[in-house]
Design a protein around this motif. Structure first.
Motif, PDB file in Angstrom:
ATOM      1  N   LEU A  35       6.944   9.608   6.599  1.00  0.00           N
ATOM      2  CA  LEU A  35       5.496   9.626   6.395  1.00  0.00           C
ATOM      3  C   LEU A  35       5.047   8.508   5.463  1.00  0.00           C
ATOM      4  O   LEU A  35       4.115   7.794   5.748  1.00  0.00           O
ATOM      5  N   TYR A  37       6.858   5.857   4.449  1.00  0.00           N
ATOM      6  CA  TYR A  37       7.501   4.561   4.677  1.00  0.00           C
ATOM      7  C   TYR A  37       6.626   3.618   5.486  1.00  0.00           C
ATOM      8  O   TYR A  37       6.103   3.973   6.536  1.00  0.00           O
ATOM      9  N   LEU A  38       6.414   2.411   4.950  1.00  0.00           N
ATOM     10  CA  LEU A  38       5.735   1.343   5.695  1.00  0.00           C
ATOM     11  C   LEU A  38       6.615   0.115   5.570  1.00  0.00           C
ATOM     12  O   LEU A  38       6.786  -0.405   4.474  1.00  0.00           O
ATOM     13  N   CYS A 152      -5.407  13.587   0.835  1.00  0.00           N
ATOM     14  CA  CYS A 152      -4.348  12.696   0.345  1.00  0.00           C
ATOM     15  C   CYS A 152      -3.036  13.460   0.217  1.00  0.00           C
ATOM     16  O   CYS A 152      -3.003  14.582  -0.285  1.00  0.00           O
ATOM     17  N   ILE A 153      -1.933  12.876   0.699  1.00  0.00           N
ATOM     18  CA  ILE A 153      -0.622  13.519   0.531  1.00  0.00           C
ATOM     19  C   ILE A 153       0.262  12.717  -0.428  1.00  0.00           C
ATOM     20  O   ILE A 153       1.484  12.870  -0.425  1.00  0.00           O
ATOM     21  N   ARG A 157       0.610   4.859   0.337  1.00  0.00           N
ATOM     22  CA  ARG A 157       0.531   3.707   1.241  1.00  0.00           C
ATOM     23  C   ARG A 157      -0.701   2.851   0.958  1.00  0.00           C
ATOM     24  O   ARG A 157      -0.630   1.624   1.018  1.00  0.00           O
TER      25      ARG A 157
END
Lengths: 165, 380
Positions: A35, A37-38, A152-153, A157
Motif C-alpha cells: 500500500l 510502497y511507491l 488518510c492511512i 506517499r
C-alpha cells in the motif's frame, strides 16, 4: 555485479545484491501486495501489508519481514502466502480500516481504490475494530484540492511525492 | 485512499449545458487523447481522440468540441518569436517555458528573481480562452457572456490558472469558465450514459479542429521545447530542414543539448518534476550553466503524467512504464502528421490574418501574453 541466491515460495531466484525481497519476488513474477510502497519515491515499510515469512539455514526468522525494505539475502527462503502471513495482512487491513472513513459509495476512489481492493481480497471484517466518529475537519481551504484526513492511512506517499519528486 | 482529491466542478458544466441561452465550448489538452481511454478500461497509450470528440459532442446539443492542440501551435508561434527576439535583442535569457501552471506558481513562490525569465506567453489553455471570448465571439457576433468555456486538462493546477486575474483579456470575466480534469470528463461521459468504447471516431468541431505535430507533443516532457525549436530554427534560417529533435525527449531526468542554427548557438535544457527544476535553477543561479531556453514541467514526464489523469493501480504505477506508453501515443501521432511545424497550420494563418495580425503584435500581446507576480513562501 554481485548477485545473491534465495528461494521465494520454493522457487530459486538470483537477483543483484541490494534488491529487496519485494523486488526479488517481482523478478520471479510473484506478487506481494503493498500500500505505501511507491517505486523510487516511497520505500519505508510503513503500512505492514507486504509482510512475509522467512527462514535461513532451516531456522525460521523471528517475526514477519516487511518485503519492501528487507534486503534479499543469500540463502534466504521466503514464503509470501502462509496462513500466518495472510492472517497478519488481514488484521493489518482491519486495523487500517478501524479509523478510516469507510463511506466508499461517496468516495471518488470507489472502485479504483487499493485499500478497498485488498480488503475484498482478504475478506476483512470492516467493523472488527469499531471506528470512532470522524475526528478531522475536512480541509477545503484551497479552491481546488480537498484534504480529508479521515481517509488518510499514514502511507506517507503524498509527503514523499512532495519531498522526493 | 481518497484523502486528497480535486474539487469537482462538473455540476457547473451540467448547469451550463442545461441552459439554452449558453453555447458550451469544450476543448481538450494534447495529453487527454492518450489517457482518457484508461478510464474506460482501454489499454494504456490508446489514442482516443475521435471517440473523445464524439463523446463531448453528445453531452448536449449546445456543446462544441474543439482541439486544444491548435492553441499549443499558437503558443509556439508566439513563444518561438519571443525566443528569437530575446536572443537578437539581448533580452533576459534563458527563457523558461510558461505553459505549466504548477511550475509558474513554483517560480512565483520560491524563485521570484527568475520571473523575467518566464516567457510572457499564456499557456495553451489560457490562449484558447482568449481566442474563444475574443476572436470567436467577435467573428460570430456572440456576446462573450453567452458562451461557457470548458477546458479539459490533465491537471489540478490548471483549475487555479483559469482564475488568474492576469489572464483575463477582458477584466469583467474569466476567459476559461471551468477547467475539468481528465477524471472529471470521464465521470461526465459515464453519467451521461454514453458507451464510450462503442462510439464512432468523429472529428473535432470546426474551425478549431486540426493541429500540427508540434502542438500534439506538448503533452510529453520535451515536447514544448521541441516544437519551439522547430519554429525558432526556421525563423533564424529559412532553409532549416530538421524536424525531429530526439535529443530533448525523455526519459533522462535532465536533457541538455546545444544546437547551432545560422551561426547562433542555442543551448537548451529540459526537465520535469519540481525537485529537478530546483536543481536546474540553482545551477543557473550559480552561473554553472548558460542556456537560451529551458522547458520545465512540474509533473515527472510532463502532462501525460499530470495530477488530473486517470488513477492507476499500484501494480501499474510501480511496474509498468505507463509514462512511456502514454507519450508514445503522442509521438506516433506527430510522426504520422502531415504538418509537423506549428506555423504550417492553416488555422494559425486564419487567426493571425483575421485577428491577431502578426506574432508579438500589439493585439497578439493583449490577448496571448500575460504577467506574473512574486508571491510569499507562506500561505497568507
Amino acid at each position: 555485479m554481485e548477485t545473491v541466491h534465495l528461494k521465494i515460495n520454493n522457487i530459486p531466484v538470483e537477483v543483484p545484491q541490494g534488491y529487496t525481497i519485494l523486488q526479488a519476488a517481482k523478478a520471479a513474477n510473484i506478487e506481494i501486495p503493498t500500500l505505501c510502497y511507491l517505486k523510487d519515491i516511497n520505500c519505508i515499510g510503513a503500512c505492514r501489508v507486504c509482510m512475509v515469512e522467512a527462514q535461513k539455514d532451516g531456522r525460521p526468522l523471528r517475526g514477519l519481514l516487511a518485503a519492501c525494505v528487507y534486503p534479499a539475502e543469500e540463502g534466504l527462503e521466503v514464503f509470501t502466502n502462509t496462513p500466518a502471513v495472510i492472517k497478519s495482512r488481514k488484521t493489518t487491513l482491519e486495523l487500517l480500516l478501524s479509523n478510516h472513513n469507510k463511506k466508499c459509495l461517496s468516495c471518488t476512489r470507489n472502485q479504483h481504490c487499493e485499500l478497498q481492493k485488498l480488503a475484498a481480497e482478504y475478506g476483512v471484517d470492516e467493523d472488527r475494530f469499531p471506528s470512532e466518529e470522524p475526528i478531522y475537519e475536512i480541509d477545503d481551504l484551497s479552491p481546488y484540492i480537498v484534504r480529508d484526513n479521515n481517509k488518510c492511512i499514514n502511507c506517507m506517499r503524498c509527503v514523499a511525492a512532495c519531498k522526493n519528486v | 485512499m481518497g484523502a486528497l482529491t480535486e474539487k469537482s466542478q462538473e455540476d457547473k458544466v451540467w448547469e451550463a449545458i442545461a441552459d439554452p441561452t449558453k453555447q458550451v465550448l469544450f476543448f481538450t489538452a494534447p495529453s487527454i487523447k492518450a489517457t482518457l481511454g484508461e478510464a474506460f478500461d482501454m489499454p494504456i497509450g490508446t489514442n482516443v481522440e475521435g471517440k473523445m470528440a464524439a463523446a463531448i459532442k453528445r453531452l448536449g446539443a449546445n456543446v462544441k468540441a474543439f482541439n486544444m492542440d491548435f492553441t499549443a501551435d499558437l503558443t509556439i508561434i508566439e513563444e518561438a518569436n519571443e525566443l528569437v527576439q530575446r536572443i537578437k535583442n539581448g533580452g533576459t535569457l534563458p527563457m523558461f517555458t510558461s505553459c505549466c501552471p504548477g511550475w509558474v506558481k513554483f517560480v512565483e513562490h520560491y524563485y521570484p528573481e527568475f520571473l523575467p525569465n518566464l516567457s510572457t506567453c499564456k499557456s495553451p489553455q489560457a490562449m484558447f480562452g482568449a481566442v474563444l471570448k475574443g476572436y470567436y465571439c467577435q467573428k460570430n457576433g456572440i456576446d462573450p457572456k453567452d458562451v461557457f468555456v470548458v477546458s479539459v486538462i490533465p491537471c489540478t493546477a490548471k483549475k487555479f490558472e483559469a482564475t488568474r486575474p492576469q489572464l483575463r483579456s477582458d477584466e469583467n470575466y474569466d476567459d476559461v469558465d471551468v477547467a475539468l480534469t481528465t477524471r472529471e470528463l470521464a465521470r461526465m461521459i459515464k453519467r451521461a450514459a454514453i458507451n464510450f468504447t462503442d462510439l464512432p471516431e468523429e472529428d473535432f468541431d470546426a474551425p478549431f479542429n486540426k493541429a500540427t505535430g508540434g502542438g500534439i507533443i506538448f503533452g510529453a516532457t520535451g515536447g514544448v521545447l521541441e516544437a519551439a525549436l522547430r519554429t525558432a530554427a526556421r525563423l533564424l534560417d529559412g532553409d532549416f530542414k530538421k524536424i525531429d529533435f530526439e535529443e530533448v525527449r525523455g526519459p533522462e531526468a535532465v536533457r541538455e543539448v546545444t544546437y547551432e542554427v545560422a551561426g547562433v548557438k542555442i543551448n537548451v535544457a529540459v526537465t520535469s518534476g519540481l525537485g529537478n527544476a530546483r536543481m536546474l535553477l540553482e545551477k543557473i543561479k550559480k552561473g554553472e550553466a548558460n542556456y537560451q531556453m529551458v522547458e520545465i514541467m512540474a509533473c515527472p514526464g510532463g502532462c501525460i503524467n499530470g495530477g488530473g489523469q486517470p488513477t492507476r493501480s499500484d501494480s501499474v504505477s510501480n511496474y509498468v512504464d505507463y509514462k512511456a506508453l502514454r507519450s508514445k501515443a503522442l509521438y506516433d501521432l506527430d510522426k504520422n502528421s502531415e504538418l509537423r511545424v506549428c506555423e504550417e497550420s492553416p488555422i494559425i494563418k486564419m487567426v493571425y490574418d483575421e485577428f491577431f495580425e502578426t506574432p508579438g503584435a500589439e493585439k497578439a500581446h493583449h490577448y496571448l501574453h500575460t504577467s506574473y507576480v512574486a508571491r510569499s513562501k507562506y500561505y497568507t
